[in-house]
Design a protein around this motif. Structure first.
Motif: not given
Ligand SMILES: Nc1ncnc2c1ncn2[C@@H]1O[C@H](COP(=O)(O)OP(=O)(O)OP(=O)(O)O)[C@@H](O)[C@H]1O
Length: 637
Positions: A448-456
Motif C-alpha cells: 500500500t505504501r509503495e504503490h501509493f507513492n508510485r514506486w511501481y
C-alpha cells in the motif's frame, strides 16, 4: 458577522513569548535550533527542481459507513464537518488536535489516500485536484506512522532498489548511487548503509522512510505522526529535519503531531488545529496564543502553547468546539502571500516552465526484475522459514510413505491407498493455500505504501511475487509427492508418475491462488478460518460423497471443485489407464481388478486432461480476481 479582534501578532514573535512569565522571562524555554538540527545542516545534495505547490482545501467533509450489530442498514458517520484551510510551499505545517479529532483523516483526504467518502474541493496551486490524479501521486508522497521497511534489506540496498524503481534507467547507475549516498548523508544515515532495516532504531527508520521518498524529490510531503515512538531528542531532530526539508527546496511539508514540546511546537510555521472534526485554529503558530486569548482563553504563564491548545480543545476553558470553529471563520490572518483558494476549472497541476519532472520510473520488465531481486535478497537473509517449509514436506512425505507403505500395489491396500491419495492432496492444498493466505496480509502494508507513492505498478509486483511463490510451492509439493509416491509403492511408470506430479502440483498451485485471493480480500483473523473452511468444503465433494448421492442443488460444486478434479485424476492415474491386476496375498481381494474400484467410485470415465484444464482455469481465474481485488483496494480507497 463581526470579526474577532486579534491582539498584535507578528510571525517573528515567538509563540512562547505569549505564554511567558510576568517578568517577561522565557529562560526555561530558550530555543536552540541549531543543536536540534543535526541533519541537513550541510546540504550538498541538489535535487532536480520541482514545482512549488500550495495546497488549499474548501469545505472538506469526510464520512464513513459504520455497521453495528443492532442496525442492518449501515449508519453514516461524518468525521470531518466541512473544514477549509491552506498549506503553503516552503512551510512546515502541523495538524494538531485531541485524539479522535480527525487529524489522520484530514491528512489522508489531503494526500488522496482516502477518496471514497470525501467531499469538498482540494486545490493544488489554485486548480481543483481530480480524484485519483496520477500527476498528484507523483507530486506528493505520504509517509505513514509505522515504518513499513523490509527488515531483510540493508538501508543501502533499500535506497538503491528504490532509486532504480523510482528514477528508472534513463539516468546512470553511478548518478543514482551518488543520489543515494548524498541523501543518506543528508539525513544522517550514511553510517547505516550496511545496517539491516530491521535493526535500525525508530528514529533512523523514520529518516530512512523520508530518504526513500526524497529520491524522487516530491514537492509535497505528508507525514502521519512522524514523531510517535521517538524520544524527545529524536523528536526534535525529526521536526528540525522536516523544517529544513520545507525551507531548502520550498517543499510543502504537512504532518500530524501529538503534543510537541514548546520548543518543537515553535519549529512549525503554521498550525491547523482540529477538534471533533471541526477546524478550531488555522494560521501561524505564533498567532495561536493571541487568537485564543482574544476569545477568552488566557494561556497560563510558562505553559506550553501546544498543551494549552489541547486543553482549550477539550473544553477545559469552557469554550465549546462550535465557538472555537466560529471564531476561526470570523478571524482574518495576515498572510505573506495572497489567498490561494480561488478555484479554476478541473485540471491537474501545471508545473512552471523552470521546473523539471523527475526521470521516468523503471519500465514494466525492469520493475518485475527489481522486485523479484528484492524478494530474493530478503530471502537470502532470512531463509529459515523456507527451509522449514521444505523440510516439513519432506518429513511428512516420509511419515505418510511409511504409514501407507506398499498400499499402492496391493489389492487389499486399495482403501488405504485411497486415504493416502486424499490425505496427500489435502496436505499440498493446505500448505499451498495457508502459506500465502497468512503471509500476504502482512505484505499489504508495504504494498500500500509503495504503490501509493508510485514506486511501481501492481502488475509487476504481483508477477514478481508469483515468480517466487509458484516455483517454491511446486518444489515443496514435488518433494512430498516424490518421497511418498515411492514409499507407498505406487506404479513406477513414467506416464503415471508424470500425470500424478502434474495434476497434484497444479491442484496445489490453484489452492495457492485461492490463498492469495483470501489473503488479499479478507483480514488475517477471517483468513485463518476462511482458508481451511473453503478447502474442506471443496474436498468433501468427490471423496466422502458420490455424485449420485449428492442432493441436486449441491451438484454444481462437483463441477467447479478443483479438489474433486484433482482427486479423481489422481485415482484414475493410479488405477486407470488400463492398469493390470493388483497383487493379492489373501484368499480373495475384492479390488484385485482396479476397474472394479473405479466403477464403484464412479470415476471409471474420468478425463484427466479435462480435469487438469479445469484446475488450471480455476487457478488463473483466482489470480485474475486477486489482482482485480488488489487493484480496487489500492486505487479505489
Ligand atoms: N473507517 C472508519 N470507520 C469508523 N470510524 C472512523 C473511521 N476512520 C476514522 N474513524 C473515526 O473518526 C474519528 C477521527 O479519527 P482519526 O484517526 O482521524 O483521529 P485522529 O485525530 O488522527 O486521532 P489520533 O490522534 O488518536 O490518531 C475517530 O473517532 C475514529 O474513530
Amino acid at each position: 458577522m463581526a470579526s474577532v479582534n486579534l491582539p498584535q501578532c507578528s510571525p517573528a514573535k515567538s509563540a512562547l513569548s505569549c505564554c511567558q512569565g510576568e517578568d517577561g522571562s522565557n529562560e526555561n524555554v530558550r530555543v536552540h535550533h541549531s543543536s536540534n538540527n543535526n541533519y541537513l545542516i550541510q546540504e550538498k545534495h541538489s535535487f532536480p527542481k520541482r514545482p512549488e505547490v500550495d495546497l488549499a482545501f474548501k469545505n472538506v467533509r469526510y464520512e464513513v459507513k459504520e455497521w453495528n450489530v443492532r442496525n442492518v442498514i449501515p449508519v453514516t458517520k461524518e468525521i470531518l464537518h466541512g473544514v477549509s484551510g491552506e498549506f503553503r510551499a516552503g512551510e512546515l505545517a502541523a495538524i494538531m488536535g485531541p485524539s479522535g479529532a480527525g487529524k489522520s483523516t484530514l491528512l489522508n483526504v489531503l494526500a488522496g489516500f482516502n477518496v471514497h467518502g470525501a467531499a469538498g474541493e482540494i486545490l493544488v496551486n489554485g486548480r481543483v485536484r481530480v480524484a485519483h490524479s496520477e500527476r498528484w501521486r507523483r507530486t506528493s508522497c505520504y509517509i505513514q506512522q509505522d515504518s513499513h521497511l523490509r527488515a531483510g534489506l540493508t538501508a543501502g540496498e533499500a535506497m538503491t532498489l528504490a532509486a532504480h524503481l523510482k528514477l528508472g534507467y534513463t539516468i546512470s547507475s553511478a548518478y543514482k548511487h551518488t543520489q543515494v549516498l548524498e541523501l543518506l548523508e543528508m539525513l544522517g544515515l550514511n553510517h547505516c548503509y550496511e545496517t539491516l532495516c530491521g535493526r535500525l532504531s525508530g528514529g533512523q527508520k523514520k529518516r530512512l522512510d523520508i530518504a526513500l521518498e526524497l529520491l524522487s524529490n516530491p514537492p509535497v510531503i505528508f507525514l502521519d505522526e512522524p514523531t510517535t515512538g521517538l524520544d524527545s531528542a529524536s523528536c526534535s531532530q525529526c521536526i528540525a529535519l522536516l523544517q529544513r526539508l520545507a525551507k531548502v527546496e520550498k517543499r510543502t511539508v504537512i504532518c500530524t503531531i501529538h503534543q510537541p514540546s514548546a520548543l518543537q511546537f515553535e519549529m512549525f510555521d503554521s498550525l491547523y488545529a482540529l477538534s471533533d472534526g471541526q477546524c478550531i485554529y488555522r494560521g501561524p503558530v505564533q498567532c495561536l496564543v493571541p487568537h485564543l486569548s482574544s476569545i477568552g482563553a488566557q494561556c497560563p504563564s510558562y505553559h506550553n502553547p501546544a498543551d494549552f491548545l489541547m486543553e482549550v480543545a477539550i473544553g477545559e476553558y469552557g469554550i465549546t468546539v462550535d465557538s472555537l470553529a466560529m471564531a476561526v471563520n470570523q478571524s482574518s490572518w495576515d498572510y505573506k502571500k495572497p489567498a490561494i483558494t480561488d478555484s479554476k476549472p478541473n485540471a491537474e497541476i501545471v508545473p512552471t516552465p523552470v521546473t523539471k519532472e523527475p526521470p521516468p520510473p523503471a519500465g514494466f520488465l525492469a520493475q518485475c526484475f527489481l522486485l523479484y531481486r528484492r524478494k530474493l535478497l530478503c530471502i537470502k537473509r532470512d531463509y529459515n522459514l523456507l527451509v522449514v517449509r521444505l523440510l516439513c514436506h519432506l518429513f511428512i512425505g516420509v511419515i505418510f510413505g511409511y504409514l501407507y507403505r506398499g498400499s499402492g500395489y496391493r489389492a487389499n491396500g486399495v482403501l488405504a491407498n485411497y486415504a493416502y491419495l486424499y490425505g496427500s492432496l489435502l496436505l499440498i492444498v493446505y500448505t499451498g493455500k495457508m502459506a500465502v493466505t497468512l503471509a500476504f496480509p502482512l505484505e499489504m502494508q508495504i504494498l500500500t505504501r509503495e504503490h501509493f507513492n508510485r514506486w511501481y505498478r501492481l502488475a509487476p509486483y504481483y508477477i514478481s511475487t508469483l515468480m517466487f511463490e509458484v516455483p517454491f510451492q511446486a518444489a515443496c509439493a514435488a518433494t512430498y509427492l516424490a518421497v511418498s509416491y515411492w514409499l507407498t509403492g505406487q506404479p513406477i511408470e513414467s506416464h503415471r508418475i508424470l500425470s500424478f506430479l502434474v495434476v497434484s502440483i497444479a491442484a496445489s498451485l490453484t489452492a495457492q491462488a485461492w490463498g492469495f485471493f483470501i489473503g488479499a480480500t479478507t483480514p488475517v483473523r477471517i483468513a485463518v478460518f476462511a482458508g481451511p473452511i473453503i478447502a474442506v468444503l471443496f474436498s468433501v465433494f468427490g471423496f466422502c460423497i458420490r455424485y449420485m448421492d449428492t442432493p441436486s442443488y449441491f451438484r454444481w460444486i462437483f463441477h467447479i471443485s478443483y479438489f474433486r478434479a484433482g482427486f479423481h485424476s489422481l485415482l484414475y492415474t493410479v488405477y486407470g489407464f488400463g492398469r493390470k491386476d493388483l497383487s493379492c496375498d489373501d484368499i480373495y481381494c475384492h479390488y484385485q481388478k482396479p476397474n472394479i474400484f473405479l466403477n464403484e467410485m464412479e470415476i471409471n470415465d474420468t478425463n484427466v486432461v479435462n480435469n487438469f484444464v479445469l484446475i488450471v482455469v480455476i487457478g488463473v481465474l483466482m489470480h485474475l480476481l486477486t489482482a482485480s481485488a488488489l487493484w480496487c483496494k489500492l486505487n479505489r480507497r
